[in-house]
Structures are given as structure tokens and as C-alpha cells.
Design a protein around this motif. Sequence first.
Motif, mmCIF file in Angstrom:
data_model
loop_
_atom_site.group_PDB
_atom_site.id
_atom_site.type_symbol
_atom_site.label_atom_id
_atom_site.label_comp_id
_atom_site.label_asym_id
_atom_site.label_seq_id
_atom_site.Cartn_x
_atom_site.Cartn_y
_atom_site.Cartn_z
ATOM 1 N N HIS A 197 0.822 -1.219 0.000
ATOM 2 C CA HIS A 197 0.000 0.000 0.000
ATOM 3 C C HIS A 197 0.860 1.275 0.000
ATOM 4 O O HIS A 197 0.536 2.260 -0.681
ATOM 5 N N HIS A 245 1.202 4.650 -2.475
ATOM 6 C CA HIS A 245 1.258 6.094 -2.186
ATOM 7 C C HIS A 245 2.434 6.751 -2.915
ATOM 8 O O HIS A 245 2.313 7.878 -3.406
ATOM 9 N N SER A 260 0.688 9.122 6.355
ATOM 10 C CA SER A 260 -0.695 8.658 6.213
ATOM 11 C C SER A 260 -1.298 8.432 7.592
ATOM 12 O O SER A 260 -0.721 8.829 8.606
ATOM 13 N N ASP A 308 -6.546 7.122 0.031
ATOM 14 C CA ASP A 308 -6.438 5.764 -0.519
ATOM 15 C C ASP A 308 -7.280 5.611 -1.785
ATOM 16 O O ASP A 308 -8.435 6.034 -1.828
HETATM 17 ZN ZN ZN Z 1 -3.035 5.033 2.574
#
Ligand code: ZN
Length: 369
Positions: free
Chosen positions: A134, A138, A164, A332
Motif C-alpha cells: 500500500h 502512495h 498517512s 487511498d
Molecule cells: Zn493510505
Amino acid sequence: MKSPKIGDFLFPGIMIQRGVMRILGIETSCDETALAVVDADGGLRRPQFRIAVNGVASQAKLHAKFGGVVPNLAKREHEKMLPFLWKKVQHMARNADVVAVTVGPGLEPCLWQGIQFAETTAKKLQKPIVAVNHMEGHLASVLLSVENDQQPTISFPALALLVSGGHTELVGMKQWRNYTILGETADDAAGEAFDKVARLLGLPYPGGPEVSRLAKEARKRRAQSELTFPRPMIHSRNLNFSFSGLKTAVLYALQKNPRLDAADVARAFEDAAVEVLVAKAMTAVRQEKPKTILVAGGVSANRHLRDEMECAVQKYDVRLPVLYPDPAFTGDNAAMIAAAAYFHAVKKKFTKPELLKAEGRLSIETKKR
Ligand code: ZN
Ligand code: KG4
């Protein structure tokens, strides 16, 4: 965009077009269910992305009444929303070459929903799967643009400040897929601190945008803040962060004086958090001498952070580029997962469906291969 050439590289039994690669991205690591279809081109040197469709179903309102994300509720919501989003993207996804799915870090019950969906979809489409981190998503988000116009190129080595809800990291990037964590938070992530301070101020979840909005109001009212909070670890020699003390300082200030103005508190908190983020990032810049800086993750939407970062980098070297995601991609989304997957897919790094596994604490650091 270049027209696709057929049949250039092979995955057992599967042909992928060289030139343009169509990627279906799946993201369910936290409280956003997202599917996107992205066309990628240009290889590792000049990656270019064109978003065919980008669908995000946010659960923020659902979790707001609990003041934060409730994992099992989020999982159920992903289960419900994935088929719904699929209906919206399937006309674009049917001819995807690759299926990309977030496998971590994040909430494991939520990640498993995305993984299961990836498995069934890849089987249906007869396409290979890329397991995506993940946080790498980003990083890739800085290359996406809503208008699908000219995208920036990154000169390596690069330095990334990832901020984040779950992470605060300074990452050295030798190249795509080659990362070193230079510093990280010892406790709360920056976004988490924004959310917790928002709660203390009675603001709704997610708190970052709310705290930021109030802070802006306070700045308009008065040039100087009368309230100051500590800048944790700002003078420490390493590149690590700590935000829990800052949050506690806000709590104590409010306990001592419940009549403090919420906007003044928000502003003093934001000043402190941003000053630490920028100071550490600049220490890393002086140490690593990157050719590009990336700032990404939900907190990169913060205007004050962007302004202060610009100011500090300008003072250091006016020619050093700083890249931020388009506001549509700070939070996200699945387009960033598809984009990150491209760097693996061009190297034919696929994961067998039976080996896919949700890893809640997956690190972005590259393991020695
Ligand atoms: Zn995130
Ligand atoms: O990257 P992200 O969407 O999800 C995770 O991977 O965690 O980040 C979400 C975090 C939340 O903590 C949210 O409050 C914060 O990003 N955030 C902000 C702003 N917009 C979102 N924090 C500060 N200022 C903002 N404008």
C-alpha cells in the motif's frame, strides 16, 4: 498514447501487450473500497499512466460515529461494495492484462477481502496478479493526474516523506522497487495524531481535513500563535518521529484550560506537527542528497505541510523538485495500486494466487533479493 503492440512478454499461458499494459487495481486496506483501471506505458524509465476509470467508495461516514475505523465493519463494507464497484468498472476491466491488489500494510480482515476478490477476478480474466504494498502505492500516486496529462518524471535517487493515517516514514528510493526506510515514527503516525487531536477538539473523523480547516481560520485571524506545543524529536540526530507526546500536550492544555479556542489549538498543533515533518525531511535531504523529493499519503493533502515544505526546499536548492499527488489521489485509491503494480509487472514479478497473503504490518523496505 502509443497503440499497443501485441504479444511481447509471457506469463504462463498469458500474453501481455508491450507498449500499453492495462491494470485493474484493487484497494481495501482500510476504510476505502476502491477499484480502478489504469493503462500504463513507458517502462521504469518513463512511466506514464492513463486512468481509464477510478472508483472509490469511502466508508468515512460509517466509521465517523465510532470516531475511527472499526475493522469488522470495514471488512463487511468492502464485501458489500466490491461487487457494486465492479459493475461500474467491469467494461474497462474486462481486457485488463494484470490484476493488482494491496496485500499490506493495513487491516488484515479488510486486506483479505481485496485478495479474495483479486483471486476470483484474475481467474475469471485469466490474468496474473501483482501483490502490492500500500505504501508503494502512495509513492506511485505522485505520477497520477486526473486530466491524464503530462506526468512528472522522477530522477533517482529520490527521497519520499510518506505521511498517512498508519505510517510516517522517510524512504530512500534508489529506483522503483528499491526502498530503504531512513526514519519512521516510534508511536503514532502523523495522520493518526491529526485524527486524535480532532477527537479531543470534538471534530468528526477523519480529523486531518477538519483540524487543517480550523488551523487556517486561526492563521487568518492572527499572524502569530499565542499557543505553542512541543516539537517532539526535532533535535534528535536520527530521522525518526514521535507524535504521541504532541497529542498528549494538546490533551493537557485542554484539560488545564477547557476554554481554549479550538481553532487556536488546531493551528498550534498543526504548526508543531508540520515543523517536525519538514525539519526531519530536510535533514534527510541534506544527508541523502536526492534528485527528487516525493511527499505522499493522506496527510500530503495538508496545505500547510505543502507550503512549509516548498519554503524549506526553496531555501536549500530552488531546482530540487518536490512532487505531491494530485488532490484526488492523496487518500487511498486503487489507481495508485495499479500504478505501483506496473513496476513489478514490467519485471514480470507476479504472485501465484495460492501464495497471496494479507500482511497487516508489511514493510516497504526492499528485502535483499
Ligand atoms: Zn493510505
Ligand atoms: O493515506 P490515507 O488516506 O490512509 C492511510 O493509508 O492511512 O491517510 C489518511 C489520513 C487520516 O489520518 C486523515 O486524517 C489524514 O490522512 N488527512 C489529513 C488531511 N487529509 C487527510 N491530515 C492532515 N491534513 C489534511 N488535509
